[in-house]
Every structure is written in C-alpha cells, then in structure tokens.
Write a protein that holds these residues in place. Structure first.
Motif, PDB file in Angstrom:
ATOM      1  N   VAL A 108       0.822  -1.092   0.109  1.00 37.75           N
ATOM      2  CA  VAL A 108       0.066   0.033  -0.115  1.00 37.75           C
ATOM      3  C   VAL A 108       0.925   1.190   0.188  1.00 37.75           C
ATOM      4  CG1 VAL A 108      -1.613   1.317   1.153  1.00 37.75           C
ATOM      5  CG2 VAL A 108      -1.842  -1.153   1.186  1.00 37.75           C
ATOM      6  N   PRO A 109       0.603   2.264  -0.942  1.00 39.12           N
ATOM      7  CA  PRO A 109       1.644   3.277  -1.054  1.00 39.12           C
ATOM      8  C   PRO A 109       1.301   4.351   0.105  1.00 39.12           C
ATOM      9  CG  PRO A 109      -0.324   3.596  -2.538  1.00 39.12           C
ATOM     10  CD  PRO A 109      -0.321   2.302  -2.039  1.00 39.12           C
ATOM     11  N   ASP A 110       2.333   5.085   0.487  1.00 43.53           N
ATOM     12  CA  ASP A 110       1.987   5.824   1.645  1.00 43.53           C
ATOM     13  C   ASP A 110       1.668   7.245   1.112  1.00 43.53           C
ATOM     14  OD1 ASP A 110       4.479   8.231   1.495  1.00 43.53           O
ATOM     15  OD2 ASP A 110       5.024   6.312   0.658  1.00 43.53           O
ATOM     16  N   CYS A 111       0.466   7.841   1.695  1.00 49.00           N
ATOM     17  CA  CYS A 111      -0.085   8.841   1.356  1.00 49.00           C
ATOM     18  C   CYS A 111       0.825  10.413   0.929  1.00 49.00           C
ATOM     19  CB  CYS A 111      -1.121   9.689   2.515  1.00 49.00           C
ATOM     20  SG  CYS A 111      -2.564   8.409   2.690  1.00 49.00           S
ATOM     21  N   GLU A 112       1.819  10.268   1.698  1.00 44.90           N
ATOM     22  CA  GLU A 112       2.791  11.688   1.342  1.00 44.90           C
ATOM     23  C   GLU A 112       3.317  11.462  -0.116  1.00 44.90           C
ATOM     24  OE1 GLU A 112       6.424  13.782   3.538  1.00 44.90           O
ATOM     25  OE2 GLU A 112       5.648  11.993   4.491  1.00 44.90           O
ATOM     26  N   SER A 113       3.717  10.181  -0.432  1.00 42.31           N
ATOM     27  CA  SER A 113       4.100  10.195  -1.930  1.00 42.31           C
ATOM     28  C   SER A 113       3.032  10.307  -2.940  1.00 42.31           C
ATOM     29  CB  SER A 113       4.563   8.607  -1.981  1.00 42.31           C
ATOM     30  OG  SER A 113       3.657   7.756  -1.821  1.00 42.31           O
ATOM     31  N   LEU A 114       1.853  10.428  -2.585  1.00 45.24           N
ATOM     32  CA  LEU A 114       0.837  10.628  -3.507  1.00 45.24           C
ATOM     33  C   LEU A 114       0.204  12.049  -3.338  1.00 45.24           C
ATOM     34  CD1 LEU A 114      -1.573   7.439  -2.739  1.00 45.24           C
ATOM     35  CD2 LEU A 114      -0.108   8.072  -4.580  1.00 45.24           C
ATOM     36  N   GLY A 115       1.000  13.015  -2.574  1.00 40.03           N
ATOM     37  CA  GLY A 115       0.704  14.431  -2.631  1.00 40.03           C
ATOM     38  C   GLY A 115      -0.010  14.930  -1.569  1.00 40.03           C
ATOM     39  N   TYR A 116      -0.454  13.713  -0.346  1.00 35.79           N
ATOM     40  CA  TYR A 116      -1.030  14.463   0.508  1.00 35.79           C
ATOM     41  C   TYR A 116      -0.194  14.746   1.799  1.00 35.79           C
ATOM     42  CZ  TYR A 116      -5.058  11.795  -1.585  1.00 35.79           C
ATOM     43  OH  TYR A 116      -6.099  11.251  -2.203  1.00 35.79           O
ATOM     44  N   SER A 117      -0.629  15.606   2.646  1.00 32.36           N
ATOM     45  CA  SER A 117      -0.082  15.962   3.739  1.00 32.36           C
ATOM     46  C   SER A 117      -0.866  16.082   5.147  1.00 32.36           C
ATOM     47  CB  SER A 117       0.708  17.382   3.709  1.00 32.36           C
ATOM     48  OG  SER A 117      -0.060  18.358   3.434  1.00 32.36           O
ATOM     49  N   LYS A 118      -0.312  16.092   6.270  1.00 28.78           N
ATOM     50  CA  LYS A 118      -1.066  16.531   7.234  1.00 28.78           C
ATOM     51  C   LYS A 118      -1.526  17.763   7.878  1.00 28.78           C
ATOM     52  CE  LYS A 118       0.325  12.056   9.839  1.00 28.78           C
ATOM     53  NZ  LYS A 118       0.849  11.513  11.228  1.00 28.78           N
ATOM     54  N   GLY A 119      -0.615  18.793   7.298  1.00 30.38           N
ATOM     55  CA  GLY A 119      -0.609  20.168   7.633  1.00 30.38           C
ATOM     56  C   GLY A 119      -1.921  20.746   6.852  1.00 30.38           C
ATOM     57  N   ASN A 120      -2.272  21.929   7.412  1.00 25.91           N
ATOM     58  CA  ASN A 120      -3.303  22.781   6.836  1.00 25.91           C
ATOM     59  C   ASN A 120      -2.770  23.626   5.698  1.00 25.91           C
ATOM     60  OD1 ASN A 120      -5.452  21.699   8.275  1.00 25.91           O
ATOM     61  ND2 ASN A 120      -4.982  23.033  10.072  1.00 25.91           N
ATOM     62  N   ASP A 121      -3.515  23.812   4.673  1.00 22.94           N
ATOM     63  CA  ASP A 121      -3.139  24.719   3.540  1.00 22.94           C
ATOM     64  C   ASP A 121      -3.872  26.136   4.008  1.00 22.94           C
ATOM     65  OD1 ASP A 121      -3.079  26.420   1.289  1.00 22.94           O
ATOM     66  OD2 ASP A 121      -2.744  24.538   0.056  1.00 22.94           O
ATOM     67  N   PRO A 122      -3.337  27.123   4.326  1.00 22.03           N
ATOM     68  CA  PRO A 122      -4.056  28.461   4.540  1.00 22.03           C
ATOM     69  C   PRO A 122      -5.089  29.031   3.378  1.00 22.03           C
ATOM     70  CG  PRO A 122      -1.855  28.977   3.988  1.00 22.03           C
ATOM     71  CD  PRO A 122      -1.785  27.384   4.151  1.00 22.03           C
ATOM     72  N   PRO A 139      -7.281   7.867   1.042  1.00 19.89           N
ATOM     73  CA  PRO A 139      -7.958   6.612   1.214  1.00 19.89           C
ATOM     74  C   PRO A 139      -7.355   5.776   2.387  1.00 19.89           C
ATOM     75  CG  PRO A 139      -7.299   6.695  -0.536  1.00 19.89           C
ATOM     76  CD  PRO A 139      -7.022   8.059  -0.406  1.00 19.89           C
ATOM     77  N   PHE A 140      -5.772   6.019   2.418  1.00 13.38           N
ATOM     78  CA  PHE A 140      -4.983   4.953   3.141  1.00 13.38           C
ATOM     79  C   PHE A 140      -4.775   5.346   4.504  1.00 13.38           C
ATOM     80  CE2 PHE A 140      -3.928   4.813  -1.481  1.00 13.38           C
ATOM     81  CZ  PHE A 140      -4.424   3.799  -1.521  1.00 13.38           C
ATOM     82  N   ASP A 141      -4.913   6.662   4.794  1.00 13.15           N
ATOM     83  CA  ASP A 141      -4.793   7.333   6.024  1.00 13.15           C
ATOM     84  C   ASP A 141      -5.307   8.844   5.917  1.00 13.15           C
ATOM     85  OD1 ASP A 141      -3.788   8.382   8.452  1.00 13.15           O
ATOM     86  OD2 ASP A 141      -1.861   7.623   8.188  1.00 13.15           O
ATOM     87  N   GLN A 142      -6.483   8.589   7.172  1.00  9.36           N
ATOM     88  CA  GLN A 142      -7.385   9.718   7.036  1.00  9.36           C
ATOM     89  C   GLN A 142      -6.716  11.017   7.497  1.00  9.36           C
ATOM     90  OE1 GLN A 142     -10.764   9.899   5.896  1.00  9.36           O
ATOM     91  NE2 GLN A 142      -9.777   8.095   4.879  1.00  9.36           N
ATOM     92  N   ASP A 143      -5.442  10.927   8.204  1.00 10.06           N
ATOM     93  CA  ASP A 143      -5.085  12.067   8.817  1.00 10.06           C
ATOM     94  C   ASP A 143      -4.352  12.776   7.819  1.00 10.06           C
ATOM     95  OD1 ASP A 143      -5.665  11.531  11.421  1.00 10.06           O
ATOM     96  OD2 ASP A 143      -3.777  10.488  11.786  1.00 10.06           O
ATOM     97  N   TYR A 144      -4.136  12.401   6.679  1.00  7.88           N
ATOM     98  CA  TYR A 144      -3.449  13.131   5.488  1.00  7.88           C
ATOM     99  C   TYR A 144      -4.502  13.731   4.379  1.00  7.88           C
ATOM    100  CZ  TYR A 144       1.469  11.342   6.423  1.00  7.88           C
ATOM    101  OH  TYR A 144       2.501  10.922   7.008  1.00  7.88           O
ATOM    102  N   LYS A 145      -4.258  14.668   4.060  1.00 12.05           N
ATOM    103  CA  LYS A 145      -5.342  15.470   3.174  1.00 12.05           C
ATOM    104  C   LYS A 145      -4.550  16.300   2.082  1.00 12.05           C
ATOM    105  CE  LYS A 145      -5.708  18.713   6.655  1.00 12.05           C
ATOM    106  NZ  LYS A 145      -6.581  19.544   7.840  1.00 12.05           N
TER     107      LYS A 145
END
Length: 402
Positions: A24-38, A49-55
């Motif tokens: 299963v690929p990690d979310c960060e490599s798919l362009g997701y991050s845990k930080g907020n975009d202002p 879809p693999f880790d709801q903490d990433y967006k």
C-alpha cells in the motif's frame, strides 16, 4: 471537478499498482500531507483513502489568493483560473508595454482590448509594429521613437494619447502607417523626419485603401523632408470633435484619394492646413463636407485642388461650414471644383477666396441661400438657389454684395 477526477484517477491507479505489488503506497508520496493549507476553504480537502490524517486541498479560497470575478479582458493578455472556481481569475500577463518587445508582442497578440504604454519606448531598426483587430494602443501621453519602422493597423484598431517620432536616413519604408479597414486616431501627434539625400518619387505618411479612418481630439501631423509625399491618403476620413494641424514640406499633399470616390467629412472640428503643395490631390472624384467645422488653408500651398480634367472635387459647406482658401490658387491640372452651400439661417455656410480666378472649372452651387461668400475682399450673399461660375459672381443677378 476535472482536478478532483484527476486525483481520484491517480489514487485508484496507485491502488491498483499497490495491489499488484502487494504494497500500500504511503499518502505523502501521493501528494497528501497532514498540514493545513491556509489558502484552502474549510471543506475543500480530500482525505487520503489509506490514512485519514493526510489530506490535499482540491478547492482553494480564491478570494484570499487574490482571484476576482471582475472582467479583466480589457487590460489582461493571459488569465489564470482559480482551481475549484473557474469564474474567479487572476491576470498572469497584463497588457502593459514597457519596452519594444512587450509593445510589439502585446499589440499584435489580439488578446488585449487595450495595450497601455507605461513609459517612452524606442523601437529598433528594421522592426515593425502591428496593432491587431479591435485593439487600442493607449500611449498615456508617452512617445514611440522609431527608425525604419512601419505601423500597421488592422480593422478596428485605434491609436490614442500617443506621440510618434520617426527619424530615418533612408527611404526603405515608403509607407509609414497603413490602415487596413476601419481605424481610429484620438489625441495623436506625429513628427516624421527623413534626412535621406537620394529622394524617392513619392512617399506616403499614411495609406488606407478601404474603410473609414475616424480622427478626434488634438491631432498634429508633421513631416519634415524635401521630397514629394502624401500625408493622409485614405478612402474615407471622418473628423469628429477634432482640432487638427497638418504641417508638410515644400511638396506635401494633405488629403489624397486614389479610390473610386474619396469621401471626407468633418463635424465640430477645426482643420489647419500648413502643407506646401496641395490640400487635395489624386486621380478620382471626391468630396469634403464641413458641418459646424472650419478648414483654413495657409498662404503658401501650390493650390487647393489638383485633379486631372476628367475628375471633379466638391466641398460641401453644410450648417456652420467654413472654408478659407486665403490667396491660394484653387485648381491645378484641369480638374473641376464645386462648392455646395447648404447652411441654415442659424448656421450659415461661409467661403473665403482671396485670389481672383477665371475659367470654367469652379462652380458655386447654392442649395440654401443662408450663405456668405467673401471673394477678393468683397462679401456676397446669394439671392436664389442655383449654380454660378465663380468668375461670374461679381456680375451675377443671383448674388448681391454688401
């Protein structure tokens, strides 16, 4: 929406790849991050879809980024649409010219309704300037300096608030400004100098073969050289609310027509002719109508009209029309000249002729008796409608003098 579909497609493609690879690929490599975009709206995120903490943000706060819904097409050459709201845009490339390259590129792009100059601009030798259809070049009071340069205005193009200075030592460009179709000049001054010693037979400052060129505001056209040239060679000129100076050299013609019929018109305008050749020339019939307008010819032209014998030129003096030919010869080359009086009691037509003229080529056609003729210092008024040869005015029963 297309951006969202792209992300979903990417996600499922990687899911398929993960299934194939049993990883299963990690979310960060798919362009997701845990930080907020202002710059993201509150509900504008898509979770991994693999880790709801990433967006990842799929709908930005366009207003916070400076995007607006205002119409920018009049001053922007290239727009950027905000992701998630295509109605909100930013200008990536404004229609502001600061040098020759940006001026040439923007003027000819067809993407700007108005190209605005921010400073004086010098155009290098052997480079030309084309103004695209329905495009306005606003000089903002600045000057274009050019050498060997020719200007081309396509249909609907306009020059305004601009000074043009061309100084050349060659006659490689016989036509300075070409208007293809309808064109517009507003508050324009032009100084065209040529120091070449090998002179061409003919030089055209402006050439227009079809359409109408409309001129308004304060206009000054000056050519400094010693060889034959035309100032305004056009199929149709319309002066509206214009104050015009035409200044030429020892062999300059002000208005030239070579089409089937050259028609010029002035309304609420004042035109001063300071050329030193002819006011009107060309091998065609034509007319110039003055309504609430004045045309004043200085004393040092060769003649008011140059036309071969098979052609006729007409000055129509409508209401408030005023023409002062001073002490200049009226007709050269055997052509015919007609003055039509069609003023009103409130705004009579006025014609001033300071030089005695004999011959059968000059006719005064009275269509409204609200007219004044000053011929050789004597003021006449018509008593009836009809046509009279100029040489017969002093003895004609159809005219009476004050």
């Amino acid at each position: 929406m297309r951006y969202l579909m792209f992300l979903l497609g990417l996600m499922f493609a990687n899911v398929a790849n993960a299934m194939d690879c049993e990883k299963v690929p990690d979310c960060e490599s798919l362009g997701y991050s845990k930080g907020n975009d202002p710059n993201c709206v509150e509900d504008g995120y898509l979770n991994c879809p693999f880790d709801q903490d990433y967006k990842v943000c799929v709908q930005y706060n366009c207003a916070a980024l400076g995007f607006t819904e205002s119409d920018k097409t009049s001053w922007c050459a290239d727009l950027i649409e905000c992701k998630g709201n295509s109605k909100m845009t930013l200008c990536q490339k404004p229609c502001f010219a600061t040098d020759a390259q940006s001026l040439i590129e923007l003027a000819g792009s067809g993407q700007c309704k108005v190209v605005t100059m921010r400073n004086d601009i010098s155009i290098p030798a052997n480079q030309n300037l084309t103004l695209a259809k329905n495009t306005t070049l606003d000089g903002s009071g600045h000057t274009i300096t050019a050498t060997f340069t020719s200007f081309k205005l396509l249909d609907g193009a306009k020059l305004k608030n601009l000074h043009i200075h061309r100084k050349i030592d060659s006659v490689e460009r016989l036509i300075f400004i070409t208007v293809q179709g309808n064109g517009f000049f507003e508050d324009i001054s032009v100084l065209d100098e040529n120091n070449n010693t090998v002179l061409p037979e003919e030089y055209r400052w402006l050439c227009q073969t079809s359409g109408t060129l409309t001129l308004s505001g304060v206009l000054k056209f000056e050519v400094k050289n010693d060889f034959k040239h035309h100032l305004l060679e056009a199929a149709s000129l319309v002066f509206e609310n214009a104050k015009v100076e035409l200044i030429g050299s020892s062999s300059s013609d002000a208005f030239v027509g070579h089409s089937t019929f050259a028609k010029n018109y002035a309304k609420n305008s004042e035109i001063h002719i300071q050329t030193k050749s002819f006011v009107v020339s060309g091998t065609c019939n034509g007319e110039f109508e003055l309504v609430d307008s004045k045309m004043i010819v200085e004393n040092d032209v060769f003649g008011v009209v140059w036309k071969p014998s098979m052609y006729e030129y007409t000055f129509k003096l409508g209401k408030g029309g005023y023409l002062d030919t001073k002490e200049n010869t009226l007709v050269y080359a055997g052509g015919k000249l007609k003055f039509i009086f069609n003023g009103t009691a409130e705004k009579p037509a006025t014609l001033i002729i300071g030089k005695k003229y004999t011959g059968d080529m000059v006719t005064l056609d009275v269509q409204n008796t609200a007219a004044t003729l000053n011929y050789m210092g004597i003021v006449y008024h018509p008593t009836k409608v009809g046509a009279t040869l100029l040489e017969n005015i002093p003895t004609s029963p159809d005219w009476e003098h004050e």
